[in-house]
Design a protein around this motif. Structure first.
Motif, short mmCIF file in Angstrom:
data_model
loop_
_atom_site.label_atom_id
_atom_site.label_comp_id
_atom_site.label_asym_id
_atom_site.label_seq_id
_atom_site.Cartn_x
_atom_site.Cartn_y
_atom_site.Cartn_z
N GLY B 72 0.80 -1.21 0.00
CA GLY B 72 0.00 0.00 0.00
C GLY B 72 0.83 1.26 0.00
O GLY B 72 0.34 2.34 0.24
N LEU B 73 2.16 1.11 -0.23
CA LEU B 73 3.02 2.29 -0.28
C LEU B 73 3.25 2.64 -1.74
O LEU B 73 4.19 2.17 -2.37
N ARG B 74 2.36 3.46 -2.31
CA ARG B 74 2.43 3.75 -3.74
C ARG B 74 3.54 4.74 -4.07
O ARG B 74 3.90 5.57 -3.25
N HIS B 75 4.01 4.64 -5.29
CA HIS B 75 5.00 5.59 -5.83
C HIS B 75 6.22 5.70 -4.93
O HIS B 75 6.73 6.77 -4.67
N ARG B 76 6.66 4.59 -4.40
CA ARG B 76 7.86 4.64 -3.53
C ARG B 76 8.95 3.73 -4.08
O ARG B 76 9.73 3.18 -3.33
N GLY B 77 8.98 3.57 -5.40
CA GLY B 77 9.95 2.66 -6.02
C GLY B 77 11.40 2.88 -5.59
O GLY B 77 12.01 1.96 -5.02
N PRO B 78 11.98 4.08 -5.80
CA PRO B 78 13.39 4.30 -5.45
C PRO B 78 13.64 4.06 -3.96
O PRO B 78 14.64 3.46 -3.57
N LEU B 79 12.69 4.52 -3.12
CA LEU B 79 12.85 4.36 -1.69
C LEU B 79 12.91 2.88 -1.33
O LEU B 79 13.76 2.43 -0.55
N LEU B 80 12.02 2.10 -1.96
CA LEU B 80 11.99 0.66 -1.68
C LEU B 80 13.30 0.00 -2.10
O LEU B 80 13.80 -0.90 -1.43
N ARG B 81 13.85 0.47 -3.22
CA ARG B 81 15.13 -0.10 -3.66
C ARG B 81 16.23 0.18 -2.63
O ARG B 81 17.03 -0.69 -2.30
N ALA B 82 16.24 1.41 -2.11
CA ALA B 82 17.24 1.77 -1.09
C ALA B 82 17.07 0.89 0.14
O ALA B 82 18.05 0.38 0.72
N ILE B 83 15.81 0.69 0.53
CA ILE B 83 15.54 -0.19 1.67
C ILE B 83 16.06 -1.59 1.37
O ILE B 83 16.64 -2.26 2.23
N GLY B 84 15.89 -2.03 0.11
CA GLY B 84 16.36 -3.35 -0.29
C GLY B 84 17.87 -3.50 -0.10
O GLY B 84 18.35 -4.50 0.43
N VAL B 85 18.61 -2.47 -0.52
CA VAL B 85 20.07 -2.52 -0.38
C VAL B 85 20.44 -2.61 1.10
O VAL B 85 21.29 -3.41 1.52
N ARG B 86 19.76 -1.82 1.92
CA ARG B 86 20.03 -1.82 3.35
C ARG B 86 19.78 -3.21 3.94
O ARG B 86 20.58 -3.74 4.71
N GLU B 87 18.65 -3.82 3.53
CA GLU B 87 18.31 -5.15 4.04
C GLU B 87 19.33 -6.19 3.59
O GLU B 87 19.65 -7.13 4.33
N LEU B 88 19.85 -6.00 2.37
CA LEU B 88 20.87 -6.92 1.86
C LEU B 88 22.09 -6.93 2.78
O LEU B 88 22.61 -7.98 3.17
N VAL B 89 22.52 -5.71 3.17
CA VAL B 89 23.68 -5.59 4.05
C VAL B 89 23.40 -6.26 5.40
O VAL B 89 24.19 -7.08 5.89
N SER B 90 22.24 -5.94 5.99
CA SER B 90 21.90 -6.54 7.29
C SER B 90 21.85 -8.05 7.18
O SER B 90 22.36 -8.77 8.05
#
Lengths: 402, 339
Positions: B72-90
């Motif tokens: 339900g978080l619309r139009h947040r593509g770039p933000l989600l990608r950044a979150i993805g990178v962060r999660e990858l590191v963790s």
């Protein structure tokens, strides 16, 4: 008592401090009659030696009279006139046993600090940073000498202070530098730096059988001393290309051995000189190994580079490839002064050398800060300053003692 | 001596775990058990969270569109990608690193960011409100799990750091083994070179009372018994009973070929009573046990060879700086209680 204390780069003050006391059984207290400023003291003066603390008493070339003896010292008595070696050595460890006194394992109370920087710790020294023991130095009226049964040697009354004072450091240092060159008859030795250690290295090289010694500096008065007093051929690096000149003088082969009597604050013109100065000023480098680079490049194949000059840390742009591919030998080390004092004293007694020729200035101890500035800047043709405790500078117009 | 050696064997599995085995074997046993314990603590939780991170990272990086619709978080593509990178590191941290604590904490911080993002999306009245609300709920639950795992991991790593310290040092002394052994056995000599040992007093039945200077002027009282005593070869000892820090130690005098003098090997083992303290042993003793052991041996060598300990304590100096006054003459030498 009065003592020359370090308060930071170029900030020395002669101050009243408490008199030293006997701390350990093998200590003695010496009343200093003469003390000298060493070229290596200039590295402290310039703020290039780590682990100095405000208030440290500096100086490691001194001699005087024994005025107090600990219960563990049996070979000295009150009133003895002694010269003291700058490394502190216990005389009983593995290294002292093999006459490598400056590597004594038992004289550095702060050995762990040296181990951090250098892997292992050498001996403690007088007045030369806490990493090297933090011992109060000899530019003072009195000094506490640890292991006094091993270090100080008695000197005959027939010799003046200035004839024997340099047994404490620079004469043995120059001598060991020359000895490290494994000189064979007919050899040619090149010496970088015609300060006191360089001059003694030149003289010692001849004493050890060198045929020719080529001395390198840029100050005319020092080159004059090297030429007149020590009979070296001289090169002024401001006027000639050193590598070319040395090749020319040695038939293209290079000197058999090179002595770097300059150390960490080398001076050079051109790109390399600028580069080193900037790096050191920005604290990105610990040393300016200008002369060491030159000595390595100039040395003949299979020759020896002997390094009495003091380096402290990590050297930049050192042509190690030349050392490997041309089979050079590098020899260095703080001088094992205790090993050389007696034989060199005999040479002085025999009249084969009179070390007092290096002295250019005699000043009261109170003028130490002024003397350091003069020595650093080579003003008034200053090559070596002897400081006299107990002499006031007030009653002399020019401040010098004659 | 034979009897003492056999008593020693019987003590190996003493409840306190303070044994006096051979240096090398003891050391390796301790280190493996320690790392095994850290891992054993509940390795499943950090590892599951690590896989969760990787899963989220994959979704956020590879299909940000689908994920944004789902949450339900619309139009947040770039933000989600950044979150993805962060999660990858963790995730990589949690799955590959020995100590999970910092990576769990990184997850907690990440959860806080995600929650903030979701809550900001919630404010806007949108048709996706229901889904966003669900996302907030899930995120809050995950954050609670991360927080719990972090606290547990933090506690576990602290108590294990406190559990025990095993250190060893060696030095070559330019004297015969007999002399080294005799000097060590003379109890009045021990406080001269064991930095923490303030005093030693003999008790009945061969035991002795050691007063240990701990941090900030506090002292520890140890009743110490000798557990092994092999003429000219070795001495071992341990403290008895409860005293905040328990201790065992031993010294060997070897004369191997190619060594000039006697090779002296010292080992020291300190253990805090389990669960009682979260302070590390170094903090309790006021110094790092490894450097203490090394400096102890250095002084031992100095006493045997030079007959005295090199010191500058009490020598004159000019006016010290504030820092210099805090470090009085000789204090840099680490000779606690001696210089």
């Amino acid at each position: 008592m009065k003592a020359n204390c370090w308060y930071g780069a170029t900030d020395l003050r002669v101050e009243d401090v408490p008199d030293p006391q006997i701390i350990n059984p093998r200590d003695a207290i010496i009343r200093v009659t003469s003390t000298a400023i060493c070229g290596s003291d200039l590295h402290i003066y310039g703020g290039h030696i780590p682990t100095m603390m405000r208030g440290d008493i500096i100086g490691h070339e001194f001699m005087g009279e024994v005025v107090e003896i600990g219960p563990g010292v049996s070979n000295l008595k009150l009133g003895d006139r002694v010269v003291n070696p700058f490394p502190i050595a216990c005389g009983r460890c593995y290294f002292c046993g093999s006459a490598q006194y400056s590597l004594c394992e038992n004289s550095n109370p702060n050995a762990w600090m040296a181990e951090k920087l250098w892997g292992h710790s050498p001996a403690g020294l007088f007045g030369y940073s806490h990493m090297l023991g933090g011992y109060a130095g000899g530019q003072a009226e009195y000094v506490r000498v640890p292991f006094a049964d091993v270090g100080p040697i008695k000197v005959p009354s027939g010799l003046t202070d200035e004839q024997v004072l340099f047994l404490s450091d620079i004469f043995p240092t120059g001598y060991m530098a020359a000895e490290n060159c494994s000189i064979r008859p007919g050899d040619t030795i090149a010496v970088w730096g015609c300060g006191p250690v360089g001059l003694f290295a030149i003289a010692s090289a001849f004493l050890l059988g060198a045929e020719r010694v080529i001395a390198i500096d840029r100050f005319p008065e020092r080159l004059r001393k090297a030429s007149k007093e020590c009979h070296a051929e001289v090169l002024n690096y401001e006027h000639v290309d050193i590598q070319e000149a040395l090749r020319e003088l040695t038939g293209g082969r290079g000197p058999d051995a090179c002595i770097d009597a300059v150390g960490m604050e080398g001076h050079a013109h051109g790109m390399f000189g600028m580069y080193d100065r900037v790096k050191m000023a920005l604290r990105m480098a610990t040393d300016r190994p200008t002369s060491l680079r030159q000595a390595i490049l100039a040395c003949r194949n299979g020759g020896t580079v002997s390094v009495p000059g003091v380096y402290g840390g990590f050297l930049d742009k050192l042509p190690f490839g030349a050392i490997v591919n041309r089979a050079l030998t590098i020899k260095s080390g703080q001088t094992h002064v205790q090993r050389y004092m007696k034989p060199l004293l005999e040479m002085i007694q025999q009249g084969r050398i009179d070390p007092s020729f290096v002295v250019s200035h005699r000043l009261p101890l109170e003028d130490a800060p002024k003397a350091f500035a003069m020595f650093r800047d080579k003003e008034h043709e200053c090559t070596k300053v002897v400081l006299k405790p107990g002499h006031s500078s007030d009653n002399r117009a020019d401040g010098t003692i004659h | 001596m034979a009897t003492e050696t056999s008593t020693l064997r019987e003590q190996r599995n003493s409840p306190a775990g303070l044994t006096t085995q051979d240096t090398g074997a003891r050391q390796s046993a301790l280190f493996t058990s320690r790392s095994a314990r850290t891992r054993r603590e509940n390795p499943m939780v950090p590892r599951s969270l690590g896989w969760l991170s990787l899963g989220l990272a994959a979704a956020a990086c590879l299909a940000p569109g689908a994920l944004s619709r789902l949450t339900g978080l619309r139009h947040r593509g770039p933000l989600l990608r950044a979150i993805g990178v962060r999660e990858l590191v963790s995730g990589i941290g949690l799955l590959t690193q020995e100590n999970p604590t910092p990576w769990l904490l990184s997850r907690v911080a990440g959860d806080a960011i995600d929650l903030a993002v979701a809550l900001s999306a919630l404010r806007a009245s949108s048709p996706q409100r229901g889904r966003t609300l669900g996302t907030v709920g899930i995120l809050a639950a995950v954050m609670a799990a991360d927080l719990a795992a972090s606290v547990q991991s933090l506690r576990a790593s602290r108590s294990h750091a406190a559990a025990d310290a095993y250190v060893g040092a060696s030095v070559v002394v330019n004297r015969p083994a007999q002399e080294c052994y005799d000097f060590w056995l003379e109890q009045c000599n021990l406080p001269r070179f064991i930095g923490l040992l303030q005093s030693i007093a003999p008790l009945d039945d061969g035991r002795s009372r050691w007063v240990i200077g701990a941090r900030a002027g506090a002292t520890l009282d140890w009743t110490v018994e000798t557990t092994a005593n092999e003429r000219t070869k070795r001495v071992e000892w341990r403290s008895l009973g409860e005293s905040g820090v328990q201790h065992a130690g031993g010294v060997r005098f070897e004369t191997p070929q190619g060594v000039h003098g006697t090779l002296v090997r010292l080992w020291m083992h300190y253990r805090t009573s389990a669960g009682k303290s979260v302070l590390s042993i170094a903090k309790l003793l006021g110094a790092d046990p490894q450097s203490l052991a090394r400096e102890d041996l250095r002084r031992f060598k100095q006493l045997l060879e030079a007959g005295e300990i090199a010191s500058t304590k009490g020598q004159p100096s000019g006016r010290r700086s504030v820092l210099g006054r805090l470090l009085p003459e000789g204090r840099l030498s680490r000779q606690r209680g001696l210089s």
